[in-house]
Design an enzyme around this catalytic site. Structure first.
Site, PDB file in Angstrom:
ATOM      1  CD  GLU A   1      -2.962   0.958   2.351  1.00  8.29           C
ATOM      2  OE1 GLU A   1      -4.155   1.158   2.133  1.00  8.29           O
ATOM      3  OE2 GLU A   1      -2.503   0.690   3.484  1.00  8.29           O
TER       4      GLU A   1
ATOM      5  CB  ALA B   1      -0.305  -3.559  11.456  1.00  7.77           C
ATOM      6  CG  MET B   2      -0.233  -3.833   4.613  1.00  5.00           C
ATOM      7  SD  MET B   2      -1.233  -2.371   4.211  1.00  5.00           S
ATOM      8  CE  MET B   2      -2.197  -2.996   2.835  1.00  5.00           C
ATOM      9  CD  GLU B   3      -5.149  -2.441   5.215  1.00  2.00           C
ATOM     10  OE1 GLU B   3      -5.653  -1.607   4.459  1.00  2.00           O
ATOM     11  OE2 GLU B   3      -4.234  -2.170   6.025  1.00  2.00           O
ATOM     12  CG  ASN B   4      -0.429  -7.615   3.567  1.00  2.00           C
ATOM     13  OD1 ASN B   4      -0.432  -6.694   2.769  1.00  2.00           O
ATOM     14  ND2 ASN B   4       0.521  -7.794   4.474  1.00  2.00           N
TER      15      ASN B   4
ATOM     16  CG  HIS C   1      -6.693  -0.457  12.542  1.00  2.00           C
ATOM     17  ND1 HIS C   1      -7.110   0.848  12.626  1.00  2.00           N
ATOM     18  CD2 HIS C   1      -6.244  -0.611  11.271  1.00  2.00           C
ATOM     19  CE1 HIS C   1      -6.941   1.446  11.464  1.00  2.00           C
ATOM     20  NE2 HIS C   1      -6.408   0.578  10.622  1.00  2.00           N
ATOM     21  CD  GLU C   2      -3.679  -3.266  10.405  1.00  2.00           C
ATOM     22  OE1 GLU C   2      -3.965  -3.491   9.209  1.00  2.00           O
ATOM     23  OE2 GLU C   2      -3.436  -2.136  10.839  1.00  2.00           O
TER      24      GLU C   2
ATOM     25  CG  HIS D   1      -8.119  -2.644   7.521  1.00  2.00           C
ATOM     26  ND1 HIS D   1      -8.850  -1.672   6.882  1.00  2.00           N
ATOM     27  CD2 HIS D   1      -7.106  -1.997   8.172  1.00  2.00           C
ATOM     28  CE1 HIS D   1      -8.312  -0.483   7.143  1.00  2.00           C
ATOM     29  NE2 HIS D   1      -7.265  -0.648   7.916  1.00  2.00           N
TER      30      HIS D   1
ATOM     31  CD  GLU E   1      -6.258   2.608   6.869  1.00  2.00           C
ATOM     32  OE1 GLU E   1      -6.379   2.224   8.041  1.00  2.00           O
ATOM     33  OE2 GLU E   1      -5.669   1.935   5.993  1.00  2.00           O
TER      34      GLU E   1
END
Length: 845
Positions: free
Chosen positions: A126, A267-270, A300-301, A304, A323
């Site tokens: 992202e 973090a990242m929501e892959n 949070h993740e 998503h 977000e």
């Protein structure tokens, strides 16, 4: 960087031409430390005879085959895009290329662990960086299925969005993993994580009866610190909470959580393979605020997976749909499904403070922002998109009702699953569930910027009863929108040494003046608190009597959330130059010792440091900083042994210590001659103290190197970089290593910047002012976004906080009218210094 941009117009034109069916991506990770082989086969429909392009950031393109026709890579590829002409109705494209590993946290990041020399890879895509790993139509509305085949060392773990298959050995020590296709998703949430990660596995049962495998991954050298049982417990609590309130089972087949090195964000929501910063692996003691933040981030993740991954915005102007929702709903889940029941207090202290600060910058923007290109969205991961959007959703829930809100959200997921949406698609479902027309609400809250200020106005009779009470509302001239608010007013009185709430009224406030008839004839309380329970998004002011009571008795307020609101009001008033910065510092020093909420404590201590170092008038700054440091040392010694407060006070003390006596105390704690009962000087705290001594010129490179020898880890190297740059004699070397030389990783850039700006004497930064502006354009044009932004923000000499810096910044802006995203970063830095000058002027009065 400019050559890698993509405009919204280009994306719309391409979406009108192309429908993508599926990708098959073959990756060979055994080709050396600089590049990897990437072979992409993509099938897509198109308008017959049309031309378009596919994105592929590569070192070398070996071949391009379109519908069996070989294209000349030298003619069709420029290293960023591949031109595709003469398309058929149905197309198959094959691109064979060498792609490039990064150390910037973008694309496929390669990290070598200094502890054991093992190689770890992970992706971060992202906004626009899946094109760094494979050829792709890089925009969120061109969804497809993705099938990855990966060749890698046999002893590695290889993780992607789909369940990891059994590998097949292709030669000695090398195996191939052929993953099944993913569901239909956007490219930016695809993922690959590979290396000798340690994994612990668990599972849970979804609401639809499926067994969902869970994995928690980390580097081998950090695995001993991973508290897997706790992480899984919070994950399970989040699954149960979301599946119940969304009325939609988890949409993917497994859920892995991977802690990866040198990560740029939290973090990242892959989809099904969430990556986290290793900051959330606690090898040393951390504040309770950080522990709570990790829980919010986990939830949070997870949110998503529905909002962002299952249903995805069509273009980045609706990034807030991802977000803001995740930020709101994760705070709700933290408060209601975990032991962190004061999560809304944390939200008020940290997230809303961030939102108010962002919303008063010249670069503020509506929640639904105008996003013309990728550079626009890169700088839009900000306090508006996350914190203000979440605050506004909280306000919306208070207005339409929680049940109606969640009913609308559930209908939205069902209707738009695995598709793309725009703002209107969500509003339609919320309107149907609530019966309210949200067009006017959307216009005022989502499509305009700026934060309103609410104040009480009243008259009293001789008995101290209200004869009138109104809430007045003002807006900044540059964003003059007056908005509707749903808010509560709390009535707090002193009783037995405590400020307790004796009454509460909830009402709609709209227009420049709203009468509060419900409280006429009621006695004026000791503290009248607007926006009690923090329902609304607005700055609040206290009346004169309430302000005096708050200053004298802030620590006596029983409600942690009410205390947070008063802290926030005092800070806003200080930032707006309505209250002298020295008075804010005194408010902190008189009351912070009794604060019970870790995030409030952490936030307010940071605000006190900013006030003392930048907002206090220059002629009083040294006196104020000395008093702040001495008081923090006293609070450290008075705090309960082993408490979170003791730990935070010591860290804050180390951050401001600069007098000979204060540095003596830091040194004594570090060498063990001063014992703080209940507090272990562990690895990370040792670094905090070392950095303080380096900044105070008490130690030099030899001592830093000796500390690093005992902690030659990735975190240790980052801390050493901070310490070296913090030395008064280390500024030139720090500047050279990051600004003039290339190759430093993303977190070394960040760590060096932190040290560079740290100085007991900010005048040490003056020689770098002209050099900073001379370097800006070259940095922007030659570095990736993550590195460029890290340098532009991390090396801006804001601690100078003087008119000369303002003048130099304005001059650069006047002579560089192009490149909006770069200008935004510079304008935001300038705004912070201009605000500091206004605060200094107020403080000098």
């Amino acid at each position: 960087m400019p050559g890698e941009n993509l405009t919204r117009v280009e994306a719309q034109e391409r979406a009108a031409l192309v429908t993508v069916h599926d990708y098959a991506v073959e990756l060979d990770l055994t080709t050396g430390p600089e590049v990897f082989r990437s072979v992409t086969t993509v099938r897509f429909s198109a308008r017959e005879g049309a031309s378009t392009f596919i994105d592929a950031i590569t070192r070398t393109v070996h071949s391009v085959t379109l519908n069996g026709r070989e294209l000349d890579p030298a003619q069709v590829s420029d290293g960023v895009r591949i031109q595709l002409d003469g398309l058929a109705a149905e197309n198959t494209l094959r691109v064979d290329a060498d792609a490039i590993y990064t150390n910037t946290g973008e694309g496929l990041h390669r990290f070598v662990d200094p502890v054991d020399d093992e190689v770890y890879l992970y992706t971060q895509f992202e906004v626009p960086d899946s094109r760094r790993m494979y050829a792709v139509f890089e925009q969120p509305d061109l969804k497809a299925t993705f099938q990855f085949t990966v060749t890698a060392p046999s002893y590695w773990q290889v993780v992607s969005n789909a369940t990891t298959p059994q590998p097949t050995e292709v030669r000695e020590g090398v195996s191939r993993w052929e993953f099944p296709p993913t569901p239909v998703i956007s490219s930016y949430i695809t993922a690959l994580i590979a290396g000798p990660y340690e994994v612990e596995r668990r599972e849970l049962t979804s609401s639809d009866g499926r067994v969902i495998p869970l994995g928690v991954f980390s580097r081998k050298s950090l695995a001993q610190y991973v508290d897997t049982d706790y992480i899984v417990e919070k994950t399970r609590q989040g699954f149960a909470f979301y599946e119940a309130i969304f009325d939609f089972p988890y949409p993917f087949e497994k859920y892995d959580q991977l802690f990866v090195p040198e990560f740029n964000a939290g973090a990242m929501e892959n989809a099904g393979a969430v990556t986290f910063t290793e900051t959330y692996v606690f090898r040393s003691k951390v504040a309770d605020a950080v522990r709570e933040r990790r829980v919010v981030t986990i939830l949070h993740e997870l949110a998503h997976m529905w909002f962002g991954d299952l249903v995805t915005m069509k273009w980045w102007n609706d990034l807030w749909l991802n977000e803001s929702f995740a930020e709101y709903i994760s705070t709700l889940a933290t408060a209601e499904a975990t032991e962190w029941t004061e999560a809304w207090t944390t939200f008020a202290a940290m997230e809303k403070s961030w939102a108010y600060r962002q919303d008063q910058l010249p670069s503020t923007h509506p929640i639904v922002a105008t996003i013309n290109d990728l550079e626009d969205v890169q700088v839009n991961f900000d306090g508006i998109t996350y914190a203000k959007g979440a605050s506004v959703l909280k306000q919306l829930v208070a207005w339409v009702g929680r049940d109606a809100f969640l009913t609308g959200v559930a209908a939205y997921f069902t209707k738009h699953q695995f598709a793309n949406t725009e703002l209107r698609d969500l509003l339609v479902e919320l309107e149907a569930a609530s019966g309210r027309d949200l067009a006017a609400w959307s216009e005022k809250w989502l499509e305009t910027a700026g934060v309103n200020t609410l104040r009480p106005e009243f008259e009293l009779d001789e008995d101290g009863r209200f004869t009138s009470l109104a809430v007045t509302q003002t807006a900044p001239p540059e964003w003059p929108t007056i908005r509707p608010h749903r808010l509560a007013i709390g009535l707090y009185n002193l009783r037995d040494g405590k400020l307790v709430r004796d009454g509460r009224v909830e009402l709609d406030v709209d227009g420049e003046r709203t009468e509060v008839t419900e409280l006429v004839r009621e006695h004026k309380p000791d503290l009248l608190l607007l926006n009690d329970d923090d329902l609304a998004y607005a700055k609040i002011r206290l009346d004169d009597q309430s302000l005096l009571v708050a200053i004298d008795s802030l620590s006596a307020i029983e409600s942690p959330l009410a205390r947070s609101l008063v802290w926030g009001s005092a800070w806003d008033s200080t930032r707006d130059a309505e209250t002298a910065a020295r008075d804010f510092v005194q408010l902190v020093l008189r009351n912070i010792g009794a604060e019970t909420e870790s995030t409030t404590l952490r936030t307010v201590l940071a605000q006190a440091q900013t006030a003392a170092s930048m907002y206090v008038a220059p002629e009083r700054r040294e006196e104020t900083l000395r008093e702040l440091g001495d008081s923090l040392w006293r609070l450290t010694n008075e705090a309960e042994p082993g408490s979170d407060a003791q730990f935070q006070f010591l860290k804050a003390f180390a951050a401001v210590a600069h007098t000979p006596e204060q540095l003596d105390s830091v040194g004594a704690v570090l060498d063990g001659s001063a014992i703080l009962e209940g507090l272990e000087i562990d690895t990370d705290l040792r670094w905090d103290l070392t950095v303080a001594l380096a900044a105070g010129a008490r130690i030099g490179t030899a001592e830093i190197d000796a500390t690093l020898e005992k902690d030659n880890t990735a975190t240790g190297r980052q801390s050493a970089a901070t310490a070296r740059a913090a030395m008064p004699a280390g500024k030139e070397a720090a500047w050279t290593s990051i600004v003039e030389e290339t190759g430093a990783s993303n977190l070394i850039v960040r760590a060096t910047g932190l040290g560079f700006l740290r100085s007991a004497d900010p005048s040490a930064l003056e020689p770098f002012v002209p050099r900073y502006f001379e370097a800006l354009t070259k940095i922007w044009e030659s570095r990736s976004y993550a590195i460029a932004a890290g340098i532009i923000n991390g090396f801006y000499p804001a601690p100078l906080a003087n008119q000369a810096l303002v003048d130099a910044t304005r001059q650069w802006l006047e002579t560089h009218p192009d490149t909006p995203a770069l200008r935004r970063l510079v304008i935001e830095n300038l705004a912070g210094v201009e605000r500091a000058l206004r605060a200094q002027e107020r403080d000098s009065q």
